[in-house]
Design a protein around this motif. Structure first.
Motif, mmCIF file in Angstrom:
data_model
loop_
_atom_site.group_PDB
_atom_site.id
_atom_site.type_symbol
_atom_site.label_atom_id
_atom_site.label_comp_id
_atom_site.label_asym_id
_atom_site.label_seq_id
_atom_site.Cartn_x
_atom_site.Cartn_y
_atom_site.Cartn_z
ATOM 1 N N ILE A 1 -2.517 -1.498 -7.098
ATOM 2 C CA ILE A 1 -2.049 -0.762 -5.920
ATOM 3 C C ILE A 1 -0.906 0.194 -6.261
ATOM 4 O O ILE A 1 -0.632 1.121 -5.499
ATOM 5 C CB ILE A 1 -1.614 -1.724 -4.791
ATOM 6 C CG1 ILE A 1 -0.378 -2.523 -5.195
ATOM 7 C CG2 ILE A 1 -2.759 -2.635 -4.395
ATOM 8 C CD1 ILE A 1 0.204 -3.359 -4.067
ATOM 9 N N ARG A 2 -0.277 -0.007 -7.393
ATOM 10 C CA ARG A 2 0.817 0.880 -7.805
ATOM 11 C C ARG A 2 0.343 2.019 -8.710
ATOM 12 O O ARG A 2 1.129 2.916 -9.023
ATOM 13 C CB ARG A 2 1.901 0.061 -8.516
ATOM 14 C CG ARG A 2 2.671 -0.854 -7.580
ATOM 15 C CD ARG A 2 3.409 -1.966 -8.311
ATOM 16 N NE ARG A 2 4.222 -2.755 -7.399
ATOM 17 C CZ ARG A 2 3.742 -3.730 -6.628
ATOM 18 N NH1 ARG A 2 2.457 -4.035 -6.674
ATOM 19 N NH2 ARG A 2 4.550 -4.393 -5.810
ATOM 20 N N LEU B 1 2.909 3.368 0.291
ATOM 21 C CA LEU B 1 2.915 1.927 0.572
ATOM 22 C C LEU B 1 4.317 1.336 0.526
ATOM 23 O O LEU B 1 4.547 0.238 1.035
ATOM 24 C CB LEU B 1 2.030 1.187 -0.432
ATOM 25 C CG LEU B 1 0.556 1.609 -0.520
ATOM 26 C CD1 LEU B 1 -0.116 0.919 -1.706
ATOM 27 C CD2 LEU B 1 -0.178 1.273 0.771
ATOM 28 N N THR C 1 2.581 -5.327 1.041
ATOM 29 C CA THR C 1 1.772 -5.272 -0.187
ATOM 30 C C THR C 1 1.344 -6.662 -0.640
ATOM 31 O O THR C 1 0.329 -6.803 -1.334
ATOM 32 C CB THR C 1 2.550 -4.572 -1.312
ATOM 33 O OG1 THR C 1 3.811 -5.231 -1.494
ATOM 34 C CG2 THR C 1 2.778 -3.102 -0.981
ATOM 35 N N GLU D 1 -2.384 -7.436 -1.837
ATOM 36 C CA GLU D 1 -2.733 -8.027 -3.132
ATOM 37 C C GLU D 1 -3.588 -9.278 -2.948
ATOM 38 O O GLU D 1 -4.544 -9.513 -3.708
ATOM 39 C CB GLU D 1 -1.458 -8.355 -3.905
ATOM 40 C CG GLU D 1 -0.693 -7.111 -4.362
ATOM 41 C CD GLU D 1 0.658 -7.438 -4.961
ATOM 42 O OE1 GLU D 1 0.923 -8.644 -5.195
ATOM 43 O OE2 GLU D 1 1.454 -6.512 -5.182
#
Length: 956
Positions: free
Chosen positions: A875-876, A884, A895, A899
């Motif tokens: 996600i990064r 985000l 987050t 995850e």
């Protein structure tokens, strides 16, 4: 004896041809495993005669000097279900056999039991080659296919080798001793240990097979002509120029007259006429003469072939058939093949030098292992290494890659201490899953740098044989594969060597902080900008001015290297202003009195060499970006300092080194800390049952059970469905998809149909306001830009008005498939997906929703199963990730919940391999929690996972 007679499906209609496999043995030799048929009676008798009395005693627990006719019939007549026999064949002769007989709980012959007795017999001359271990893997896979779940074996205690085969295999087993016999029982389900054992054996065998090719004790060149310019003659000269005195070199020409010599070597009419053994044969005869040459090589005991002859798969379907026949012929005789259409093989080891290639000279000794598929690229790679003064450990250009592949060489280089960096030019993948597994293990110790051709076209070069599942690999999939394996992907051959040279000569950077020191403000700023563009963190450049001396460089570089806030140093240099080096004549920088001046600066070189020694001490990479100092790199070469004639080239190389070092650190940390968390609300049996029911209802098939596998016809039909890549994918109805996802704790916001106003109002009352009204027809799904969504509907009047608007705008509520859904909390819209690529496996994907992210391809990928660290990085990784984490003062979203959702999707597709794809869009991630507003799931019959089966060589 003709082996084809034993495997003719017309003579044996039930013959399971898919059980046939070529295998590599522990010493690197090849063999073939296949079922035993009645036509093998002669082979079996001959085989048994070659077995020692002791081995016969170990097999039958009594003296058993010969097989009776009844024995021969029993051991050659099988139904391929309850009684199965397999043989290992080399040069059309049995060297080992194995047999199982299905039994019931009382140990009696059975047609329905799930246990089987198993027994092996290996010729004494072939014991210790890993034959029994390979047979065990294959007979276990056959038994599982036929519904057998456990093997039983009785072994005499003195037969320690056989006991070790069973105990070392890694299966869950039970052991007892009674009446002087060791009784073993073991489950056939793969365990982590059995898989690890199998892959370790595969690694050793493949590495050894390449080592045998690179270190022959004798070489023959077949197809040597009197004409000096021919391919065969050129290769003979190359081999003679490299082979040590203790390695005999032979020449073969079928038309040679007795007493003929070429280049001081006697010419033989056949390899069979050569008096001594031959380990490696280079074949350079016309295509039509290759089969006869291969047959003679097999009869003479040759271990490996380099086939430079063209005219195979690159010419079309008929050529592909000839190529497959060539590989079958060679493997049946225990030989491996480089090629066909190969450029050749090189080894620079001083103890075993070899140039069995079309390269005119043996490269210098060094740390680069080089593999490519194209002869033209091979020439370019060797020339580039020579021009840069870089040495090679070994080199292979394998042409059509029909047998020996890049995976084999990766296995070898993992064990080769002389190879420090691996450079690959790949145009296709034969086995992407295996490449990922092997490359990841290798990259944990040695850098692997790759140029992948056909990046945009996705086309395969003529002659490359790949599975149907691997022909359409998307470039994003290839990137994900390389990223997770720690492979550094570059765009050009120049960048390949730029990066490889830095990785070979300098320590890995501890971080991304870079100091820039030099005598040109402009060049320093260009370097600074390039570093920022590459995602690195440069310090403000230190400008020593154009009048800087070598001493100025030495002091400044020493300060930069000593700075704990600096991880790498780039020196930038131009010829000092005010010297004769800057007189401009004839379009180049020269001196007034010496045209060669201006290409070097000894003082700067001395300072850099001293700084290089200091950099090595402190473990920081030092590299040079220069202009107009063309001879300076040669002065720096003894100190191992890479020099680049442009700042962007230096920066790109450093960026790759930083990224690789980060991957190494993450991987080492992940081995200690990364995990696949235990999640609640996981119902694997329930999910499997739902998928099986869906497949059965729509295709009339399901995953085969032990009972159905006893039906030969059903087994054959099931096998066809399972081996079709991905099968026919079926999209589950929304309700079934939601139910399946819920089995893994993935809750999709319910939607209710709204074909008319009254139904919409009733749906909203059931769900509770506020609600959203949206179109779900395929052409309108996820297209809010078309006005197909109405949000924040807080009451009945607003809902009715919105329904009328969409009905008019979209051509009717029914065709638009309008639905009502409870309004999700505000947040960031994201997209989560998992797709099963038949060649690579399941791939987990993440990105932000919307046209901009889709157009820019801003999506990140990971291979499944994903760990907690994988999803955190996923996600990064996208460029829009700041949205985000509270971009421009906005509240950061949850987050952690995101995850966890990614982990649930990963576990679902990993546990239930019949799931072909999962698409969750949009997933609205709020500051607290998230909402899944749309979901689509597709399922397909289970494809065969070749990477989890017994060891077998490619049969492309």
């Amino acid at each position: 004896m003709d082996d084809s007679a034993a495997t003719n499906p017309e003579q044996h209609p039930d013959y399971p041809q898919h059980w046939e496999a070529d295998i590599l043995l522990r010493d690197g030799g090849t063999a073939r495993i296949r079922p035993i048929t009645p036509a093998d009676a002669g082979r079996l008798v001959e085989f048994y005669e070659q077995v020692s009395d002791q081995s016969k005693y170990f097999r039958f627990f009594a003296p058993y000097p010969r097989l009776s006719d009844k024995d021969v019939r029993r051991f050659t007549h099988h139904d391929f279900v309850n009684r199965v026999g397999l043989a290992v064949v080399v040069r059309d002769r049995f060297i080992a056999t194995v047999r199982y007989d299905r039994i019931d709980a009382e140990g009696r012959p059975s047609a329905t039991g799930t246990d089987a007795e198993v027994a092996f017999l290996v010729q004494d001359a072939h014991q210790g080659r890993g034959v029994a271990s390979a047979l065990l893997e294959h007979i276990a896979a056959v038994a599982q296919e036929r519904g057998i779940r456990r093997f039983q074996a009785e072994v005499l205690p003195q037969n320690r080798k056989m006991v070790k085969v069973f105990t070392d295999a890694g299966y869950t087993q039970h052991r007892s001793f009674a009446d002087g016999v060791v009784h073993l029982e073991f489950d056939l389900e793969q365990t982590d240990r059995s898989l690890a054992v199998m892959r370790a054996r595969e690694h050793r065998a493949e590495a050894r097979s390449v080592q045998r090719l690179l270190t022959p004790r004798s070489v023959a060149v077949i197809g040597v002509s009197r004409t000096p310019q021919t391919v065969g003659r050129a290769i003979l000269r190359d081999v003679l120029g490299s082979a040590p005195a203790e390695c005999p070199v032979y020449a073969v020409n079928r038309n040679a007259l007795p007493g003929t010599e070429l280049d001081g070597v006697p010419v033989h009419r056949s390899i069979l006429d050569i008096p001594g053994p031959v380990d490696l044969a280079v074949i350079a005869v016309p295509e039509g003469a290759v089969p006869a040459a291969v047959a003679e090589c097999g009869a003479h005991g040759v271990q490996g072939l380099v086939v430079v002859t063209a005219g195979y798969a690159e010419t079309g379907p008929e050529g592909r058939d000839r190529q497959r026949a060539l590989v079958r012929q060679a493997r049946a005789a225990g030989m491996r093949v480089i090629g066909p259409n190969a450029f050749g093989l090189i080894n620079t080891d001083p103890a075993n030098p070899l140039n069995a290639s079309l390269a005119p000279r043996l490269p210098g000794r060094g740390g680069f292992g080089i593999f490519c598929q194209s002869g033209a690229i091979g020439v370019a790679l060797l020339e580039a290494a020579h021009r840069r003064g870089l040495g090679v450990s070994s080199f292979a250009s394998v042409g059509n890659r029909a047998d020996v592949s890049g995976n084999d060489f990766l296995q070898y280089w993992a064990e080769d201490d002389a190879t420090q960096v691996v450079l690959l030019y790949l145009e296709s993948f034969g086995n992407p899953r295996k490449f990922t597994r092997i490359a990841r293990r290798l990259a944990a110790a040695k850098p692997v740098v790759v140029v992948k051709g056909a990046r945009h076209t996705g086309s395969l070069p003529p002659g490359h044989a790949v599975p149907a599942t691997a022909t359409g690999l998307r470039d994003a999939t290839v990137d994900a594969l390389f990223e997770q394996a720690g492979v550094t992907r570059v765009a050009t051959i120049t960048e390949l060597y730029d990066t490889g040279e830095l990785l070979a000569l300098q320590p890995l950077p501890a971080g991304d902080r870079v100091a820039v020191v030099g005598n040109s403000d402009s060049l320093g700023l260009l370097t600074y900008d390039a570093l920022l563009s590459a995602g690195l963190r440069p310090r403000t450049p230190v400008d020593l001015t154009t009048a800087a001396t070598g001493e100025n460089f030495r002091i400044a570089l020493d300060v930069a290297l000593a700075d704990p806030a600096v991880d790498a140093v780039i020196a930038v240099a131009i010829p000092p202003i005010g010297t004769s080096a800057h007189a401009f004549m004839g379009g180049r920088l020269t001196g007034d009195d010496d045209p060669a001046m201006g290409s070097d600066d000894p003082e700067i070189a001395a300072a850099l060499l001293e700084a290089g020694r200091r950099a090595e001490e402190v473990g920081k990479p030092l590299l040079l970006a220069h202009l107009a100092l063309t001879d300076l790199p040669a002065r720096l070469r003894p100190g191992g300092i890479p020099a680049y004639p442009a700042p962007e080239r230096a920066v790109h190389a450093l960026a790759h080194a930083v990224h690789y070092a980060q991957w190494r650190r993450r991987t080492a940390e992940a081995e200690e800390t990364a995990r696949v968390p235990e999640l609640d609300r996981i119902d694997e049996p329930g999910a499997r049952a739902l998928v099986a029911a869906a497949l059965s209802a729509r295709t009339g098939t399901s995953r085969p059970s032990p009972a159905t596998t006893l039906d030969r016809d059903a087994t054959r039909r099931s096998s066809l469905l399972r081996t079709r890549p991905g099968g026919a994918r079926i999209t589950l109805p929304d309700a079934e998809a939601r139910e399946l996802l819920a089995r893994y704790g993935i809750d999709v916001s319910p939607t209710l149909p709204a074909p008319d106003e009254e139904t919409a109002v009733a749906a909203a009352a059931s769900l509770g306001y506020p609600v959203a009204l949206k179109a779900t027809a395929p052409h309108l799904r996820h297209r809010p830009d078309l006005g197909s969504v109405r949000l924040d509907l807080t009451g009945e009047p607003g809902l009715r008005r919105a329904h009328r608007e969409l009905d008019a705008l979209l051509g009717g509520a029914a065709p638009a498939e309008l639905v009502v859904q409870r309004l999700a909390p505000r947040g960031v819209d994201t997209v989560i997906g998992a797709t099963v690529d038949p060649a690579v496996g399941a791939i987990l994907s993440f990105g932000l929703a919307g046209a901009p992210a889709e157009l820019l391809g801003d999506t990140a990928h990971r291979l499944v199963p994903a760990t907690d660290q994988d999803v955190a990085g996923l996600i990064r990784e996208v460029r829009a990730a700041p949205l985000l984490f509270g971009w421009r003062g906005a509240e950061a979203v949850d987050t952690g919940a995101l995850e966890e959702l990614l982990l649930r999707v990963s576990q679902l597709v990993d546990d239930v391999p019949e799931i072909a794809s999962v698409d969750l869009e949009p997933v609205v991630v709020a500051p607290h929690g998230l909402a899944i507003l749309g979901a689509r799931v597709r399922v397909a019959p289970l494809p065969v996972r070749s990477d989890l089966g017994p060891r077998a060589m490619s049969t492309l």
